[in-house]
Enzyme design. Structure first.
Site, short mmCIF file in Angstrom:
data_model
loop_
_atom_site.label_atom_id
_atom_site.label_comp_id
_atom_site.label_asym_id
_atom_site.label_seq_id
_atom_site.Cartn_x
_atom_site.Cartn_y
_atom_site.Cartn_z
N GLY A 86 0.82 -1.20 0.00
CA GLY A 86 0.00 0.00 0.00
C GLY A 86 0.86 1.25 0.00
N GLY A 106 0.78 3.69 4.33
CA GLY A 106 1.95 2.89 3.97
C GLY A 106 3.20 3.76 3.83
N PHE A 127 -15.52 21.48 10.30
CA PHE A 127 -15.87 20.21 9.67
C PHE A 127 -16.96 19.55 10.49
CE2 PHE A 127 -14.21 17.28 6.41
CZ PHE A 127 -13.59 18.19 5.58
N GLN A 149 -19.40 3.91 5.98
CA GLN A 149 -19.81 5.32 5.92
C GLN A 149 -20.34 5.69 4.54
OE1 GLN A 149 -16.95 8.91 6.50
NE2 GLN A 149 -18.41 8.90 8.19
N HIS A 190 -21.19 8.90 2.49
CA HIS A 190 -20.95 10.35 2.56
C HIS A 190 -22.19 11.06 2.03
CE1 HIS A 190 -19.18 14.27 1.95
NE2 HIS A 190 -18.08 13.88 2.54
N LEU A 237 -17.17 12.53 -5.05
CA LEU A 237 -17.32 13.28 -3.81
C LEU A 237 -17.32 14.79 -4.00
CD1 LEU A 237 -17.41 12.64 -0.72
CD2 LEU A 237 -15.06 13.45 -0.69
N GLU A 244 -16.92 17.63 2.26
CA GLU A 244 -17.61 18.28 3.38
C GLU A 244 -17.07 19.69 3.61
OE1 GLU A 244 -18.52 15.51 6.59
OE2 GLU A 244 -17.55 16.95 7.91
N ARG A 266 -21.71 12.68 9.50
CA ARG A 266 -22.13 12.16 8.20
C ARG A 266 -23.27 11.16 8.28
NH1 ARG A 266 -16.06 11.70 5.66
NH2 ARG A 266 -15.85 13.95 5.47
N HIS A 287 -18.52 5.54 0.96
CA HIS A 287 -17.33 6.38 1.12
C HIS A 287 -16.20 5.77 1.92
CE1 HIS A 287 -15.07 10.09 1.21
NE2 HIS A 287 -15.16 10.18 2.53
N GLU A 321 -6.90 3.01 6.33
CA GLU A 321 -8.31 2.66 6.20
C GLU A 321 -8.56 1.15 6.29
OE1 GLU A 321 -10.41 4.82 3.18
OE2 GLU A 321 -12.18 3.51 3.34
N ARG A 375 -17.18 7.69 11.41
CA ARG A 375 -15.98 8.52 11.40
C ARG A 375 -16.33 9.99 11.19
NH1 ARG A 375 -12.54 10.75 7.32
NH2 ARG A 375 -13.57 9.73 5.56
N LEU A 427 -7.33 11.02 7.34
CA LEU A 427 -5.95 11.36 6.97
C LEU A 427 -5.10 11.41 8.23
CD1 LEU A 427 -6.39 14.20 4.31
CD2 LEU A 427 -6.03 11.75 3.95
#
Ligand SMILES: Cc1cc2nc3c(=O)[nH]c(=O)nc-3n(C[C@H](O)[C@H](O)[C@H](O)COP(=O)(O)OP(=O)(O)OC[C@H]3O[C@@H](n4cnc5c(N)ncnc54)[C@H](O)[C@@H]3O)c2cc1C
Length: 575
Positions: A10, A15, A118, A231, A233, A243, A246, A277, A348, A378, A389, A395
């Protein structure tokens, strides 16, 4: 046989950050990173809105405790609070470190890193690079990989985790260019393989998000945690599902129904468009169900609602969320300065995944660990997101837990020897599998079976669920699994044959789908993103616990693991 002290599968944020940490702390170690895409094409590059950290640049009242509370409340109290404490305490430090590596964050007029609002966060704490945050971070990390001498196998596909005697010993992979199969042995294997959005027919995820790491772990006998928590979104651009971050609502955009009302007032009167969400996705779905969705001609009763940016003005739209404007313009010809965007929920993010402890080491059971096997990002479930989440915490998780897992691996491998592997038997099996796929003479196309699976998962395991729906979904999925041997490949060549990969990914999607449905069917409550119309309440007495699902071709077995509650007692969740 290829051999590296550490092999990381990854090349996304998790990764790359782990690889860097290993080389920074133990430069003599031989570290390799494999990715089926070029690392820079990992889904992390598409992350838009930002990364949460209590830098207090905009909001001096903020604190890691407030960030931790928001995260735990957002998770509907299913997150492990020891893991959340680490996430939120280490957040400011990892952001500053990224900045020192050269990541170009957006700035306040005085030069400090800017922070925006957010969903579900009580303070303005999301650091960002316009609406291209993942791009800004991943490019710097990949540049640093090269600087630190990490060996990169890009466009190699990992098809098997070698796990024997409760120890991960390496992987089997092939070069997409020429189908050359190789066994790699390593003192530690790390998975950072990202999510599984492609299990649904509408998703914000890229084509490579097929849950390979999850399926390979499950097939090797590792349990998967909390797979029922998917999730959706709220603002996928209709009809494509791409997407719209948000961040657009963080900057002030409204959600409007066919009657022109800001309907979030009925669902989350305090937080409005910036509710978490799960709540916002349910609100949109209910508006559409009640006939207050919009049709393409603007009339009521249609399949989407509007995301309205018009009052924000051109200057703010173009400086803060230019990429979202561009997406709507490029894909639908909509100019968001003058027109609202059509949106509806889109698959999402995976809250569940490969269960790990706070050092990233993979769990083999409620209290056991797999030797030599680590995971982060993830694909892992540590669990900081619990049942739902919060935006901009993923991130952050990738970087905080990527770094921690890298540090743990660097120590772990120091006194270990290379494991023994019967290379030839793995090579024969892998080559046999590829040859079988090429020779399979069925009547079904890969895309046809994949579409049927994606439709099945979306219809029977979407935003709202019931026993009846999910049982039917599981029946259909089992029938689709029977079709796998009847799939044929058009391309019989061994050079750059992407159909082989699609066939292997389809198998993985089937495993992941079955784990999601089975875990969801057995959680008879509503919590976070898992919303059951037949069990509408959260049930802490019976279900304040993590699911562990053990896969085998004979069927899936479930166990449950306690939640770590160290900071905040569960309360009713209101916004
Ligand atoms: C459109 C979008 C926007 C988002 N915006 C935000 C945001 O603003 N803030 C936020 O916090 N989160 C956001 N997220 C979520 C976040 O981006 C992801 O959860 C995170 O980037 C995942 O990173 P990762 O390192 O775990 O995996 P990924 O970045 O998905 O990388 C997975 C890697 O694994 C490799 N791989 C997978 N399978 C194999 C295999 N079989 N063989 C070899 N290699 C393999 C892939 O090639 C890739 O390199 C967003 C997600 C999406 C989809």
């Amino acid at each position: 046989m290829l051999e590296h002290d550490v092999i990381i599968v990854g090349g996304g944020l998790a990764g790359c950050r782990a690889a860097l940490e290993i080389k920074r702390t133990q430069p003599q170690l031989n570290v390799a990173l494999v990715a089926k895409t070029h690392p820079i094409r990992s889904h992390s590059v598409a992350a838009q809105g930002g990364m949460a950290a209590t830098l207090k640049n905009v909001d001096p009242e903020d604190s890691w405790e407030a960030h931790a509370f928001d995260t735990v409340k957002g998770s509907d109290y299913l997150a492990d609070q020891d893991a959340v404490e680490i996430l939120t305490r280490e957040a400011p430090d990892v952001v500053i470190e990224l900045e020192h590596m050269g990541v170009l964050f957006s700035r306040l007029p005085d030069g400090r890193i800017a922070q925006r609002a957010f969903g579900g966060h009580s303070h303005r704490r999301t650091c960002y690079a316009a609406d291209k945050t993942g791009h800004a971070i991943l490019h710097e990390l990949v540049n640093n990989l090269r600087r630190y001498g990490v060996c990169i196998y890009d466009e190699w596909y990992v098809m098997q985790l070698i796990l024997e005697d409760a120890q991960a010993k390496g992987v089997v992979m092939f070069n997409i260019l020429d189908t050359n199969v190789q066994v790699v042995r390593a003192k530690a294997v790390m998975f950072a393989t990202g999510g599984y959005g492609r299990v649904f027919n509408t998703t914000s995820n890229d084509y490579a998000s097929t849950g390979d790491g999850l399926a390979m772990s499950a097939v090797a006998g590792v349990p998967l945690a909390d797979m029922e928590f998917v999730q959706f979104h709220p603002t996928g651009l209709y009809p494509v599902g791409v997407l719209i971050s948000e961040a657009v609502r963080g900057e002030g955009a409204y959600l409007i129904n066919a009657q022109g009302d800001r309907f979030m007032a009925n669902y989350a009167p305090k937080q409005m468009e910036l509710a978490p969400r799960d709540i916002t996705s349910r609100a949109i779905t209910l508006e559409i169900r009640a006939g207050r969705g919009v049709n393409s001609d603007g009339s009521a009763g249609g399949p989407f609602v509007y995301l309205d940016l018009r009052h924000m003005g051109k200057e703010q739209i173009m400086s803060r969320v230019p990429f979202c404007w561009e997406e709507a313009h490029r894909l639908l010809g909509i100019d968001a300065v003058y027109q609202p965007m059509p949106v509806r929920p889109t698959g999402h993010y995976s809250m569940g995944g490969i269960p790990v402890n706070t050092d990233g080491q993979v769990r083999s059971s409620i209290d056991g660990l797999v030797e030599g096997f680590f995971a982060a990002g993830e694909c892992a479930c540590v669990s900081v997101h619990g049942a739902n989440r919060l935006g901009s915490n993923s991130l952050l998780e990738c970087v905080v837990y990527g770094r921690r897992t890298g540090a743990a691996i660097a120590q772990y491998v120091l006194n270990r020897k290379f494991p023994e592997i019967d290379e030839q038997s793995y090579l024969n099996a892998a080559q046999g599998e590829i040859n079988n796929l090429l020779e399979q003479s069925g009547t079904l196309r890969i895309a046809q079976v994949r579409q049927a699976l994606q439709d099945c998962m979306s219809q029977y395991c979407g935003v709202f669920r019931t026993q009846e729906l999910m049982s039917e979904g599981l029946n259909q999925l089992k029938q689709l699994q029977q079709q796998l041997p009847q799939v044929y490949l058009d391309d019989k060549d061994k050079c750059w044959n992407t159909e082989i990969i699609e066939a292997l990914e389809l198998r993985n999607l089937m495993v992941v789908g079955e784990l999601i449905l089975t875990s969801a069917l057995n959680r008879q409550e509503s919590r976070g993103a898992h919303s059951r119309e037949d069990y509408p309440q959260r049930d802490d007495t019976n279900f304040l616990k993590h699911t562990l699902a053990y896969y085998s071709s004979a069927g899936i077995e479930l166990q449950y693991k306690p939640v770590s509650i160290t900071l905040f007692e569960p309360q009713e969740r209101k916004y």
